[in-house]
Design a protein around this motif. Structure first.
Motif, PDB file in Angstrom:
ATOM      1  N   GLY A  61       0.862  -1.183   0.000  1.00 26.02           N
ATOM      2  CA  GLY A  61       0.000   0.000   0.000  1.00 26.02           C
ATOM      3  C   GLY A  61       0.891   1.224   0.000  1.00 26.02           C
ATOM      4  N   VAL A  62       0.374   2.319  -0.524  1.00 24.18           N
ATOM      5  CA  VAL A  62       1.197   3.525  -0.637  1.00 24.18           C
ATOM      6  C   VAL A  62       1.593   4.040   0.754  1.00 24.18           C
ATOM      7  CG1 VAL A  62       0.251   4.238  -2.860  1.00 24.18           C
ATOM      8  CG2 VAL A  62      -0.857   4.992  -0.741  1.00 24.18           C
ATOM      9  N   PRO A  63       2.697   4.794   0.830  1.00 27.22           N
ATOM     10  CA  PRO A  63       3.074   5.365   2.127  1.00 27.22           C
ATOM     11  C   PRO A  63       1.914   6.186   2.689  1.00 27.22           C
ATOM     12  CG  PRO A  63       4.827   5.692   0.519  1.00 27.22           C
ATOM     13  CD  PRO A  63       3.655   5.107  -0.231  1.00 27.22           C
ATOM     14  N   GLY A  64       1.651   6.023   3.968  1.00 24.02           N
ATOM     15  CA  GLY A  64       0.572   6.784   4.591  1.00 24.02           C
ATOM     16  C   GLY A  64      -0.745   6.023   4.667  1.00 24.02           C
ATOM     17  N   GLY A  66      -1.242   3.292   6.066  1.00 21.17           N
ATOM     18  CA  GLY A  66      -1.380   2.750   7.414  1.00 21.17           C
ATOM     19  C   GLY A  66      -0.784   1.362   7.588  1.00 21.17           C
ATOM     20  N   LYS A  67       0.210   1.020   6.790  1.00 26.52           N
ATOM     21  CA  LYS A  67       0.779  -0.330   6.863  1.00 26.52           C
ATOM     22  C   LYS A  67       1.348  -0.653   8.242  1.00 26.52           C
ATOM     23  CE  LYS A  67       3.427   0.370   3.311  1.00 26.52           C
ATOM     24  NZ  LYS A  67       2.832   1.673   2.967  1.00 26.52           N
ATOM     25  N   SER A  68       2.174   0.261   8.770  1.00 26.37           N
ATOM     26  CA  SER A  68       2.799  -0.009  10.075  1.00 26.37           C
ATOM     27  C   SER A  68       1.737  -0.142  11.159  1.00 26.37           C
ATOM     28  CB  SER A  68       3.748   1.115  10.480  1.00 26.37           C
ATOM     29  OG  SER A  68       4.589   1.434   9.419  1.00 26.37           O
ATOM     30  N   THR A  69       0.768   0.759  11.117  1.00 26.32           N
ATOM     31  CA  THR A  69      -0.295   0.751  12.117  1.00 26.32           C
ATOM     32  C   THR A  69      -1.111  -0.542  11.990  1.00 26.32           C
ATOM     33  OG1 THR A  69      -0.402   3.121  11.663  1.00 26.32           O
ATOM     34  CG2 THR A  69      -2.068   2.226  13.136  1.00 26.32           C
ATOM     35  N   GLY A  99       8.436   6.850   6.745  1.00 25.86           N
ATOM     36  CA  GLY A  99       7.123   6.446   7.221  1.00 25.86           C
ATOM     37  C   GLY A  99       6.779   4.998   6.970  1.00 25.86           C
ATOM     38  N   SER A 100       7.672   4.261   6.392  1.00 25.89           N
ATOM     39  CA  SER A 100       7.327   2.862   6.157  1.00 25.89           C
ATOM     40  C   SER A 100       8.426   1.931   6.648  1.00 25.89           C
ATOM     41  CB  SER A 100       7.118   2.630   4.675  1.00 25.89           C
ATOM     42  OG  SER A 100       8.338   2.812   4.021  1.00 25.89           O
ATOM     43  N   ILE A 101       9.277   2.475   7.481  1.00 23.07           N
ATOM     44  CA  ILE A 101      10.429   1.696   7.896  1.00 23.07           C
ATOM     45  C   ILE A 101      10.067   0.789   9.065  1.00 23.07           C
ATOM     46  CG2 ILE A 101      12.778   1.805   8.766  1.00 23.07           C
ATOM     47  CD1 ILE A 101      13.021   4.513   7.420  1.00 23.07           C
ATOM     48  N   VAL A 152       5.164  -9.944   5.303  1.00 26.55           N
ATOM     49  CA  VAL A 152       6.224  -9.278   4.551  1.00 26.55           C
ATOM     50  C   VAL A 152       5.669  -7.959   4.030  1.00 26.55           C
ATOM     51  CG1 VAL A 152       7.911  -9.488   2.697  1.00 26.55           C
ATOM     52  CG2 VAL A 152       7.081 -11.546   3.839  1.00 26.55           C
ATOM     53  N   GLU A 153       6.222  -6.869   4.532  1.00 22.36           N
ATOM     54  CA  GLU A 153       5.723  -5.550   4.154  1.00 22.36           C
ATOM     55  C   GLU A 153       6.515  -4.970   2.993  1.00 22.36           C
ATOM     56  OE1 GLU A 153       6.884  -2.278   6.547  1.00 22.36           O
ATOM     57  OE2 GLU A 153       5.265  -0.995   5.879  1.00 22.36           O
ATOM     58  N   THR A 154       5.805  -4.268   2.102  1.00 22.19           N
ATOM     59  CA  THR A 154       6.535  -3.502   1.105  1.00 22.19           C
ATOM     60  C   THR A 154       5.802  -2.194   0.816  1.00 22.19           C
ATOM     61  OG1 THR A 154       7.545  -3.500  -1.068  1.00 22.19           O
ATOM     62  CG2 THR A 154       5.428  -4.595  -0.909  1.00 22.19           C
ATOM     63  N   ILE A 199      -9.817  -1.660   2.674  1.00 22.35           N
ATOM     64  CA  ILE A 199      -9.913  -0.207   2.732  1.00 22.35           C
ATOM     65  C   ILE A 199      -9.684   0.188   4.183  1.00 22.35           C
ATOM     66  CG2 ILE A 199     -11.406   1.790   2.354  1.00 22.35           C
ATOM     67  CD1 ILE A 199     -12.732  -0.338   0.219  1.00 22.35           C
ATOM     68  N   ASN A 200      -8.513   0.756   4.437  1.00 18.55           N
ATOM     69  CA  ASN A 200      -8.111   1.078   5.821  1.00 18.55           C
ATOM     70  C   ASN A 200      -8.698   2.428   6.236  1.00 18.55           C
ATOM     71  OD1 ASN A 200      -6.722   0.572   8.247  1.00 18.55           O
ATOM     72  ND2 ASN A 200      -4.937   1.747   7.572  1.00 18.55           N
ATOM     73  N   LYS A 201      -8.628   2.712   7.494  1.00 20.38           N
ATOM     74  CA  LYS A 201      -9.151   3.961   8.083  1.00 20.38           C
ATOM     75  C   LYS A 201     -10.669   4.069   7.883  1.00 20.38           C
ATOM     76  CE  LYS A 201      -4.674   6.172   7.197  1.00 20.38           C
ATOM     77  NZ  LYS A 201      -3.893   7.381   6.975  1.00 20.38           N
ATOM     78  N   SER A 239     -10.369  -0.688  10.265  1.00 22.48           N
ATOM     79  CA  SER A 239      -9.678   0.426  10.882  1.00 22.48           C
ATOM     80  C   SER A 239      -8.561  -0.126  11.756  1.00 22.48           C
ATOM     81  CB  SER A 239     -10.631   1.249  11.745  1.00 22.48           C
ATOM     82  OG  SER A 239      -9.872   2.114  12.578  1.00 22.48           O
ATOM     83  N   SER A 240      -7.355   0.293  11.467  1.00 26.03           N
ATOM     84  CA  SER A 240      -6.227  -0.197  12.264  1.00 26.03           C
ATOM     85  C   SER A 240      -6.199   0.480  13.626  1.00 26.03           C
ATOM     86  CB  SER A 240      -4.913   0.069  11.532  1.00 26.03           C
ATOM     87  OG  SER A 240      -4.980  -0.458  10.245  1.00 26.03           O
ATOM     88  N   ILE A 241      -6.971   1.577  13.762  1.00 26.89           N
ATOM     89  CA  ILE A 241      -7.004   2.285  15.040  1.00 26.89           C
ATOM     90  C   ILE A 241      -8.086   1.696  15.953  1.00 26.89           C
ATOM     91  CG2 ILE A 241      -7.346   4.533  16.174  1.00 26.89           C
ATOM     92  CD1 ILE A 241      -4.913   4.881  14.547  1.00 26.89           C
ATOM     93  N   THR A 242      -9.347   1.593  15.437  1.00 27.86           N
ATOM     94  CA  THR A 242     -10.416   1.014  16.273  1.00 27.86           C
ATOM     95  C   THR A 242     -10.365  -0.515  16.263  1.00 27.86           C
ATOM     96  OG1 THR A 242     -12.070   0.800  14.520  1.00 27.86           O
ATOM     97  CG2 THR A 242     -11.927   2.948  15.629  1.00 27.86           C
TER      98      THR A 242
HETATM   99  P1  GDP Z   1       2.487   3.528   6.354  1.00 23.84           P
HETATM  100  O1  GDP Z   1       3.295   4.611   5.758  1.00 23.84           O
HETATM  101  O2  GDP Z   1       1.662   2.841   5.306  1.00 23.84           O
HETATM  102  O3  GDP Z   1       3.277   2.559   7.182  1.00 23.84           O
HETATM  103  O4  GDP Z   1       1.401   4.237   7.298  1.00 23.84           O
HETATM  104  P2  GDP Z   1       1.405   4.461   8.892  1.00 23.84           P
HETATM  105  O5  GDP Z   1       1.080   3.191   9.600  1.00 23.84           O
HETATM  106  O6  GDP Z   1       2.635   5.178   9.287  1.00 23.84           O
HETATM  107  O7  GDP Z   1       0.151   5.406   9.055  1.00 23.84           O
HETATM  108  C1  GDP Z   1       0.088   6.714   8.492  1.00 23.84           C
HETATM  109  C2  GDP Z   1      -0.840   7.560   9.334  1.00 23.84           C
HETATM  110  O8  GDP Z   1      -2.165   7.065   9.261  1.00 23.84           O
HETATM  111  C3  GDP Z   1      -0.467   7.565  10.811  1.00 23.84           C
HETATM  112  O9  GDP Z   1      -0.678   8.867  11.308  1.00 23.84           O
HETATM  113  C4  GDP Z   1      -1.457   6.595  11.437  1.00 23.84           C
HETATM  114  O10 GDP Z   1      -1.763   6.902  12.782  1.00 23.84           O
HETATM  115  C5  GDP Z   1      -2.675   6.793  10.565  1.00 23.84           C
HETATM  116  N1  GDP Z   1      -3.523   5.583  10.506  1.00 23.84           N
HETATM  117  C6  GDP Z   1      -3.135   4.329  10.191  1.00 23.84           C
HETATM  118  N2  GDP Z   1      -4.192   3.488  10.212  1.00 23.84           N
HETATM  119  C7  GDP Z   1      -5.275   4.244  10.548  1.00 23.84           C
HETATM  120  C8  GDP Z   1      -6.669   3.949  10.723  1.00 23.84           C
HETATM  121  O11 GDP Z   1      -7.143   2.825  10.570  1.00 23.84           O
HETATM  122  N3  GDP Z   1      -7.475   5.020  11.067  1.00 23.84           N
HETATM  123  C9  GDP Z   1      -6.991   6.273  11.211  1.00 23.84           C
HETATM  124  N4  GDP Z   1      -7.853   7.228  11.544  1.00 23.84           N
HETATM  125  N5  GDP Z   1      -5.690   6.581  11.066  1.00 23.84           N
HETATM  126  C10 GDP Z   1      -4.839   5.581  10.731  1.00 23.84           C
END
Ligand code: GDP
Length: 330
Positions: A61-64, A66-69, A99-101, A152-154, A199-201, A239-242
């Motif tokens: 998935g593109v940076p941002g 939410g892969k790490s989360t 942001g993806s390390i 395995v993340e990319t 579909i995240n978030k 949602s990776s947060i909830t």
């Molecule tokens: P990565 O670059 O794909 O590894 O993305 P990150 O895991 O660093 O997430 C990027 C931003 O999105 C961070 O500020 C996270 O807190 C936020 N984020 C990730 N998953 C979710 C989610 O499910 N819901 C919301 N609201 N924010 C999220």
């Protein structure tokens, strides 16, 4: 000087699930030194009978996005289920975007602290081919150490998706809901590779957009040819947060696993991957030997300017160098 570990030290350590030894074994696999490389290939051969018993899942998935989360939340869910989880990354360090390390362990704090999880960033200083070769071996080492789910993340840019696809059983694409244009930014090729799209978030205000995006992705997927496994890639919201929807993602992967084990596709796919792995290793080892050869280095240094200036054809020089290399390694 530190005493060098023997093959037996590495082997017994890895098979006993000793994390320090596992880390050392991975470092051995990643080493560029000829003596390490030899020992590493012996080690991988030795542990081979103890490998293969995991589910290998690629995440892109593109940076941002939410892969790490996601990996932190989903990983913790797996640990609660009693799984032992290894998280690896496939991205040459030079291309790694901020942001993806995975090495940025702060964002995977809980996972990193858990004894049942093992997190390893991408090996530094390799091209994609090199990283891929090392990651495949690392997967095997992790399996031999008893990890039964390997993530395995990319980063969702460039060629690395194809590479990850070629080393996993299930390939998961994370995307975001946009304002109706969500499909535009995603390369068709990457969608085609996905065994599932999430579909995240998808929470709170974003929920209705996520539901619309889900329909759009489902419609788009219908236009693609059937996947090799016969599996129709589902589109889920999470949602990776909830943590909503994470359980469904695991159910989807488990279902895929059950179906492909039953149909024989999982093993067939892995057989094909092993052949690809062989070919990649051959290319990697050959080009390493080639570029380290002193005669080649010298000739390349001398002749490169002629190619640069247009005086000599690149193909002619390439052929000449290859001739020199093989004539002298007989
Ligand atoms: P990565 O670059 O794909 O590894 O993305 P990150 O895991 O660093 O997430 C990027 C931003 O999105 C961070 O500020 C996270 O807190 C936020 N984020 C990730 N998953 C979710 C989610 O499910 N819901 C919301 N609201 N924010 C999220």
């Amino acid at each position: 000087m530190k005493k060098r570990l023997s093959l037996e030290d590495y082997k017994s350590g890895v098979l006993n699930g000793n994390r320090v030894r596992l880390s050392q074994a991975i470092t051995l696999v990643e080493s560029r030194l000829e003596q390490d490389s030899k020992l590493a290939s012996e080690l991988v051969q030795e542990i081979l009978p103890h490998t293969g018993k995991s589910i290998r899942i690629g995440i892109t998935g593109v940076p941002g996005v939410g892969k790490s989360t996601f990996i932190e939340s989903f990983g913790n869910l797996l640990l609660e289920k009693g799984k032992r989880l290894a998280v690896l990354a496939v991205d040459p360090s030079s291309q790694k975007s901020k942001g993806s390390i995975l090495g940025d362990k702060t964002r995977m704090e809980k996972l990193a602290a858990d004894k049942k999880a093992f997190i390893r960033p991408s090996p530094a200083g390799f091209t994609l081919g090199g990283v891929a070769a090392k990651t495949r071996e690392t997967i095997l080492l992790c399996e031999a150490a008893g990890f039964d789910v390997i993530l395995v993340e990319t980063v969702g840019v460039g060629q690395s998706e194809t590479t990850v696809k070629s080393m996993v059983d299930f390939f998961l694409l994370l995307v975001l809901a946009g304002a109706g244009d969500e499909l535009q930014g995603i390369k068709k090729g990457i969608m085609e590779m996905a065994d599932g799209i999430v579909i995240n978030k998808a929470e709170a205000d974003n929920m209705s957009a996520a539901k619309r995006a889900k329909v759009n992705y489902q419609n788009a997927l219908h236009l693609f040819p059937k996947t090799e496994s016969g599996w129709i890639p589902p589109v889920l919201t999470a949602s990776s947060i909830t943590k909503a929807g994470l359980e469904d993602i695991w159910n989807m992967i488990s279902e895929y696993e059950a179906i492909t084990v039953e149909s024989g596709f999982k093993e067939e796919n892995r057989s094909q991957q092993r052949i690809k792995w062989l070919e990649e290793n051959l290319q990697f080892l050959l080009s390493n030997r080639f570029f380290q050869n002193s005669m080649i280095k010298k000739k390349l240094l001398e002749e490169k300017p002629k190619v640069q200036s247009g005086e000599k054809s690149p193909l002619a020089l390439a052929r000449e160098l290859i001739e020199i290399f093989f004539d002298n390694s007989k």
